[in-house]
Scaffold this motif. Structure first.
Motif, mmCIF file in Angstrom:
data_model
loop_
_atom_site.group_PDB
_atom_site.id
_atom_site.type_symbol
_atom_site.label_atom_id
_atom_site.label_comp_id
_atom_site.label_asym_id
_atom_site.label_seq_id
_atom_site.Cartn_x
_atom_site.Cartn_y
_atom_site.Cartn_z
ATOM 1 N N ASN A 1 63.165 25.569 38.101
ATOM 2 C CA ASN A 1 62.575 26.411 37.060
ATOM 3 C C ASN A 1 62.547 25.671 35.725
ATOM 4 O O ASN A 1 63.513 24.998 35.358
ATOM 5 C CB ASN A 1 63.385 27.702 36.909
ATOM 6 N N LYS A 2 61.446 25.798 35.007
ATOM 7 C CA LYS A 2 61.274 25.159 33.704
ATOM 8 C C LYS A 2 61.437 26.194 32.595
ATOM 9 O O LYS A 2 61.131 27.364 32.769
ATOM 10 C CB LYS A 2 59.877 24.522 33.595
ATOM 11 N N ARG A 3 61.904 25.709 31.429
ATOM 12 C CA ARG A 3 62.054 26.558 30.235
ATOM 13 C C ARG A 3 62.886 27.809 30.522
ATOM 14 O O ARG A 3 62.463 28.921 30.227
ATOM 15 C CB ARG A 3 60.703 26.913 29.646
ATOM 16 N N VAL A 4 64.035 27.615 31.102
ATOM 17 C CA VAL A 4 64.963 28.721 31.347
ATOM 18 C C VAL A 4 66.155 28.553 30.417
ATOM 19 O O VAL A 4 66.319 27.518 29.763
ATOM 20 C CB VAL A 4 65.411 28.782 32.827
ATOM 21 N N TRP A 5 66.963 29.570 30.360
ATOM 22 C CA TRP A 5 68.050 29.614 29.381
ATOM 23 C C TRP A 5 69.403 29.751 30.054
ATOM 24 O O TRP A 5 69.541 30.446 31.059
ATOM 25 C CB TRP A 5 67.808 30.782 28.429
ATOM 26 N N LEU A 6 70.397 29.086 29.469
ATOM 27 C CA LEU A 6 71.773 29.144 29.943
ATOM 28 C C LEU A 6 72.647 29.609 28.791
ATOM 29 O O LEU A 6 72.557 29.061 27.685
ATOM 30 C CB LEU A 6 72.236 27.754 30.402
ATOM 31 N N PRO A 7 73.494 30.627 29.011
ATOM 32 C CA PRO A 7 74.441 30.995 27.957
ATOM 33 C C PRO A 7 75.333 29.785 27.652
ATOM 34 O O PRO A 7 75.823 29.129 28.574
ATOM 35 C CB PRO A 7 75.257 32.130 28.573
ATOM 36 N N VAL A 8 75.556 29.497 26.375
ATOM 37 C CA VAL A 8 76.311 28.293 26.035
ATOM 38 C C VAL A 8 77.802 28.402 26.352
ATOM 39 O O VAL A 8 78.514 27.406 26.233
ATOM 40 C CB VAL A 8 76.099 27.853 24.565
ATOM 41 N N VAL A 9 78.270 29.561 26.804
ATOM 42 C CA VAL A 9 79.677 29.636 27.219
ATOM 43 C C VAL A 9 79.950 28.667 28.359
ATOM 44 O O VAL A 9 81.098 28.273 28.579
ATOM 45 C CB VAL A 9 80.130 31.058 27.630
ATOM 46 N N TRP A 10 78.937 28.244 29.090
ATOM 47 C CA TRP A 10 79.106 27.326 30.216
ATOM 48 C C TRP A 10 79.065 25.858 29.787
ATOM 49 O O TRP A 10 79.267 24.967 30.601
ATOM 50 C CB TRP A 10 78.025 27.562 31.273
ATOM 51 N N TRP B 1 65.627 33.987 32.742
ATOM 52 C CA TRP B 1 64.291 34.042 32.158
ATOM 53 C C TRP B 1 64.386 34.794 30.848
ATOM 54 O O TRP B 1 64.997 35.850 30.778
ATOM 55 C CB TRP B 1 63.318 34.783 33.074
ATOM 56 N N CYS B 2 63.781 34.271 29.816
ATOM 57 C CA CYS B 2 63.766 34.931 28.514
ATOM 58 C C CYS B 2 62.403 34.738 27.886
ATOM 59 O O CYS B 2 61.765 33.703 28.073
ATOM 60 C CB CYS B 2 64.815 34.334 27.576
ATOM 61 N N THR B 3 61.953 35.736 27.143
ATOM 62 C CA THR B 3 60.754 35.604 26.341
ATOM 63 C C THR B 3 61.226 35.175 24.971
ATOM 64 O O THR B 3 62.030 35.861 24.351
ATOM 65 C CB THR B 3 60.005 36.941 26.237
ATOM 66 N N THR B 4 60.771 34.049 24.505
ATOM 67 C CA THR B 4 61.272 33.552 23.234
ATOM 68 C C THR B 4 60.174 33.482 22.194
ATOM 69 O O THR B 4 59.063 33.051 22.465
ATOM 70 C CB THR B 4 61.884 32.149 23.398
ATOM 71 N N THR B 5 60.516 33.955 21.055
ATOM 72 C CA THR B 5 59.673 33.760 19.874
ATOM 73 C C THR B 5 60.627 33.169 18.832
ATOM 74 O O THR B 5 60.863 31.979 18.828
ATOM 75 C CB THR B 5 59.039 35.082 19.413
ATOM 76 N N ASP B 6 61.231 34.006 18.035
ATOM 77 C CA ASP B 6 62.222 33.520 17.081
ATOM 78 C C ASP B 6 63.641 33.622 17.636
ATOM 79 O O ASP B 6 64.541 32.952 17.164
ATOM 80 C CB ASP B 6 62.150 34.310 15.777
ATOM 81 N N GLN B 7 63.851 34.500 18.614
ATOM 82 C CA GLN B 7 65.176 34.681 19.192
ATOM 83 C C GLN B 7 65.069 34.931 20.679
ATOM 84 O O GLN B 7 64.019 35.302 21.184
ATOM 85 C CB GLN B 7 65.900 35.866 18.543
#
Length: 144
Positions: free
Chosen positions: A119-128, A66-72
Motif C-alpha cells: 500500500n502507498k501513502r498510508v499512515w503509521l502511528p508514531v508510537v511504533w 488509510w487516512c484522508t489528508t489535507t492539513d491534518q
C-alpha cells in the motif's frame, strides 16, 4: 561415612559451580543479544536517505492506516491498510492527527509511508517508531 559426606559435598559444590557458570553464560548471552539489537538500527529518530525519504526504526510490527489528508490526519477512517514489519523502514513525513494509544504510549503524530503489504501513502502511528516521546514528533522526520 566421612567419605560419603565428602563425595556428597564435592558433588553439591560441582553442581552449584556449574549452575553459576551457566547462569553467567546465559546472562552474558542475553547482554550480547541486547547489544546486537541496539546496533541493528538507529534508535534516536530518523535519518535522511535522500529522495524525500527518511529511515526510521519501527520497534514492533504494526498496522498501517488509510487516512484522508489535507492539513491534518484526523480523518483516518479506522480501517487498517496493511502492515509494516519491525525493523528499518522509510517514511516521508509526519503530521499531527488523532490520538493513538498503545499501553503507556500515546501520540497524536502519524507518519506517512509505503507499507510491507504494497500500500502507498498510508499512515503509521508514531508510537511504533523508536526515538520519540509521548505526544511529541519523531526527531529527524520532517512535517508534511
Amino acid at each position: 561415612m566421612a567419605l560419603q559426606r565428602l563425595v556428597t559435598y564435592v558433588s553439591s559444590a560441582a553442581m552449584i559451580a556449574a549452575a553459576s557458570l551457566f547462569g553467567l553464560s546465559a546472562n552474558a548471552q542475553a547482554a550480547d543479544a541486547r547489544a546486537a539489537d541496539a546496533q541493528a538500527a538507529p534508535r534516536a529518530g530518523c535519518s535522511s536517505i535522500g529522495g524525500g525519504k527518511y529511515n526510521c526504526h519501527v520497534w514492533k510490527t504494526a498496522s498501517t492506516w488509510w487516512c484522508t489528508t489535507t492539513d491534518q490526519t484526523d480523518s483516518c477512517d479506522g480501517i487498517p491498510a496493511g502492515i509494516l514489519r519491525r525493523g528499518t523502514s522509510y517514511f516521508y513525513c509526519q503530521i499531527w492527527g488523532h490520538d493513538f494509544r498503545y499501553g503507556s504510549y500515546y501520540n497524536h503524530y502519524w507518519a506517512r509511508t509505503d507499507d510491507d503489504s504494497g500500500n502507498k501513502r498510508v499512515w503509521l502511528p508514531v508510537v511504533w517508531i523508536s526515538g520519540g516521546v509521548n505526544d511529541g514528533p519523531i526527531p529527524g522526520l520532517p512535517f508534511c
